[in-house]
Design a protein around this motif. Sequence first.
Motif, mmCIF file in Angstrom:
data_model
loop_
_atom_site.group_PDB
_atom_site.id
_atom_site.type_symbol
_atom_site.label_atom_id
_atom_site.label_comp_id
_atom_site.label_asym_id
_atom_site.label_seq_id
_atom_site.Cartn_x
_atom_site.Cartn_y
_atom_site.Cartn_z
ATOM 1 N N HIS B 200 35.113 41.957 28.692
ATOM 2 C CA HIS B 200 34.515 41.929 30.024
ATOM 3 C C HIS B 200 35.494 42.557 31.216
ATOM 4 C CE1 HIS B 200 31.160 39.154 28.919
ATOM 5 N NE2 HIS B 200 32.155 38.450 28.490
ATOM 6 N N ASN B 201 36.724 42.947 30.798
ATOM 7 C CA ASN B 201 37.479 43.457 31.684
ATOM 8 C C ASN B 201 37.538 44.828 32.409
ATOM 9 O OD1 ASN B 201 40.523 44.444 32.379
ATOM 10 N ND2 ASN B 201 40.505 41.944 32.762
ATOM 11 N N GLU B 202 37.457 45.042 33.439
ATOM 12 C CA GLU B 202 37.248 46.378 34.120
ATOM 13 C C GLU B 202 38.422 47.334 33.496
ATOM 14 O OE1 GLU B 202 35.112 49.286 36.178
ATOM 15 O OE2 GLU B 202 34.416 47.152 35.572
ATOM 16 N N GLU B 203 39.437 46.805 33.613
ATOM 17 C CA GLU B 203 40.711 47.582 33.549
ATOM 18 C C GLU B 203 40.852 47.665 32.001
ATOM 19 O OE1 GLU B 203 45.408 47.040 34.123
ATOM 20 O OE2 GLU B 203 44.321 45.495 35.198
ATOM 21 N N GLN B 206 38.362 50.519 30.822
ATOM 22 C CA GLN B 206 38.753 52.050 31.109
ATOM 23 C C GLN B 206 39.800 52.457 30.359
ATOM 24 O OE1 GLN B 206 37.242 53.523 33.475
ATOM 25 N NE2 GLN B 206 36.157 51.447 33.761
ATOM 26 N N GLU B 226 33.658 54.643 32.261
ATOM 27 C CA GLU B 226 33.124 54.289 33.778
ATOM 28 C C GLU B 226 31.735 54.276 33.926
ATOM 29 O OE1 GLU B 226 35.137 56.764 32.323
ATOM 30 O OE2 GLU B 226 34.715 58.790 33.031
ATOM 31 N N SER B 229 30.231 50.940 32.722
ATOM 32 C CA SER B 229 30.945 49.971 33.525
ATOM 33 C C SER B 229 29.893 50.046 34.860
ATOM 34 C CB SER B 229 32.301 50.100 34.108
ATOM 35 O OG SER B 229 32.488 49.215 34.982
ATOM 36 N N ARG B 230 29.611 51.149 35.314
ATOM 37 C CA ARG B 230 28.716 51.350 36.684
ATOM 38 C C ARG B 230 27.470 50.745 36.425
ATOM 39 N NH1 ARG B 230 28.449 56.656 37.301
ATOM 40 N NH2 ARG B 230 30.885 56.794 37.497
ATOM 41 N N LYS B 233 27.412 46.776 35.946
ATOM 42 C CA LYS B 233 27.396 46.310 37.224
ATOM 43 C C LYS B 233 26.575 46.248 38.265
ATOM 44 C CE LYS B 233 31.754 47.988 38.467
ATOM 45 N NZ LYS B 233 32.922 48.189 39.099
#
Lengths: 307, 254
Positions: B200-203, B206, B226, B229-230, B233
């Motif tokens: 779930h972690n954005e970092e 990536q 990316e 993710s976008r 979100k």
Amino acid sequence: MMVDAYKDAGGDDVFSDSDVAHIVLERDKVLGTNSVEGLEVDVKKQKTGMVAVKVTILENYKISNPVHMCFGVLPEKGKQVIDMEVEVEKNASVEIMADCVFPNATEVVHEMEADIIVHEGGSYLYEENHFHGDDGGVKVLAKSNIELKKESEFKTIFNLRKGRIGEIEFDYESVVEDNAVLEMIARMQGYADDKIKIREAGDLVGKGSRGYLETKIALQDQAEAEVLNELTALADGAKGHVDCTEIIKDEAIARAVPIVDVRDPGAKVTHEAAIGSVDSTQLQTLMARGLDEEDATDVIVQGMLNS
Amino acid sequence: MTKRKVLEVNNLNLVLDKTKILKDFSFDLNEGEVFAVIGPNGCGKSSLAYTLMGLNGYQENSGEIKLNGEKINGLATNKIAQKGMTLAWQEPARYEGVTVRKFLSLGLESQGKEVNEKELAEALEEVAIVPSKYLNRKIDDTLSGGERKRIELASILLMEPDVVILDEPDSGVDVVALNNISQVIEDFREKGTGVILITHNEEMLQMADRSVLVCNGEILKRGAPEDISRYFKFECVPCEDENYQEHLEVSSLG
């Protein structure tokens, strides 16, 4: 011969060391004794076939090396009955390693009745290691009455090091006085039709007395275990904990009855009992490292028994 | 240079208690590639991991799983591990009485490899654990969740698998441990291990080369991390997709 059987089963070679006190008994035959300063050992064979062993640790003596007791029955059939009396005098301390060897047993009975008193400030550690054969033909009946005077310490650990349990029945009772500490730990693994019955009871009668009872058992096939751990706290500041963990598989049956009895508002006794199969996440993690189910279960069970 | 395909998953379906958990799930993974799987809680991410590893209760109903070109459907978990795929759990198990040394050695022993003390120490150092302080410690309650996670990763590094599934390696760890886990993922990549990263972690996301968004057991969207993710979100929550509505209805029943 007994010592050879013990060594063959994986025991340490300590019986030729003159600095190590020992007693070696095969059935009712006294095969050897050695004492050290501060320790008195008296072994008497009775007409009934029973052997009476009296061990005294003299006041203020700290016995530096563990005292080794090697008991056993070498033939396939036989009986050994031991009446043990242990007295740890004031501020004395001793560690006893009792190795019980029944490598060929098909019909063997080992009976032990012990009266143990640890006087004020004394310390007594009793580690009992059993080396059995693979037939399960051993019946071990052990009964102990333990009296712990103020500020004394007592710890007993039972381990099955090799072979099948057969049938084991323990009945230990203890009275714990002011600030004395009682600790009883039993770990064993049962297979086939092995039967385990354990009753450990501690009466925490003294102020600030402590009691800890721990039993860990792994069972498979048709093995059965019944564990009754009982701690009664009767004085202010008495504290205790009862912990019983049993892992079962196949058609094994496990019962655990922790009894916690507190009769003083300033005392506290807790308990924990868990019976179940091997934890699936533990098992699957090890299988994901390439271990098959049997090996993974063995790692988990041995870990539990050695913790 | 074309990279070797280490894992191919085609039309994987899993039904548990009459509920479709995975629906026609397909993807592939190349050596040294990090493939991220993201999605809301309960969407089937962990079930995907368990199905790929053949865990009890997670046998697929249909579909094909190929590891290094060999079909592994129906194999026991330990056989799949021996063929080169393993899993790091979201919540690593505790083992009463089992030392870190023993735990690290088990994977090597199951592969018939010799246990080398130096290699054990190096694997621990790679996850920022001091070998002299930890090798004799037990994997029990005295270790934090983050420590157990890193020790589990060390055991996997020693196995040198072709594919590793990391189920939410970022959950329940502090920032320092998180950085370390990111480094371990880079190490896997460098060694040619394909990584399925459930997160779930954005970092962490990536770090992936490719990613998929999973919803109600199926892949809703594929793309660059990316983009995924976008989408997750800004367009996914609150979700109006019929897949997610169906998921909510099933969840509320159960």
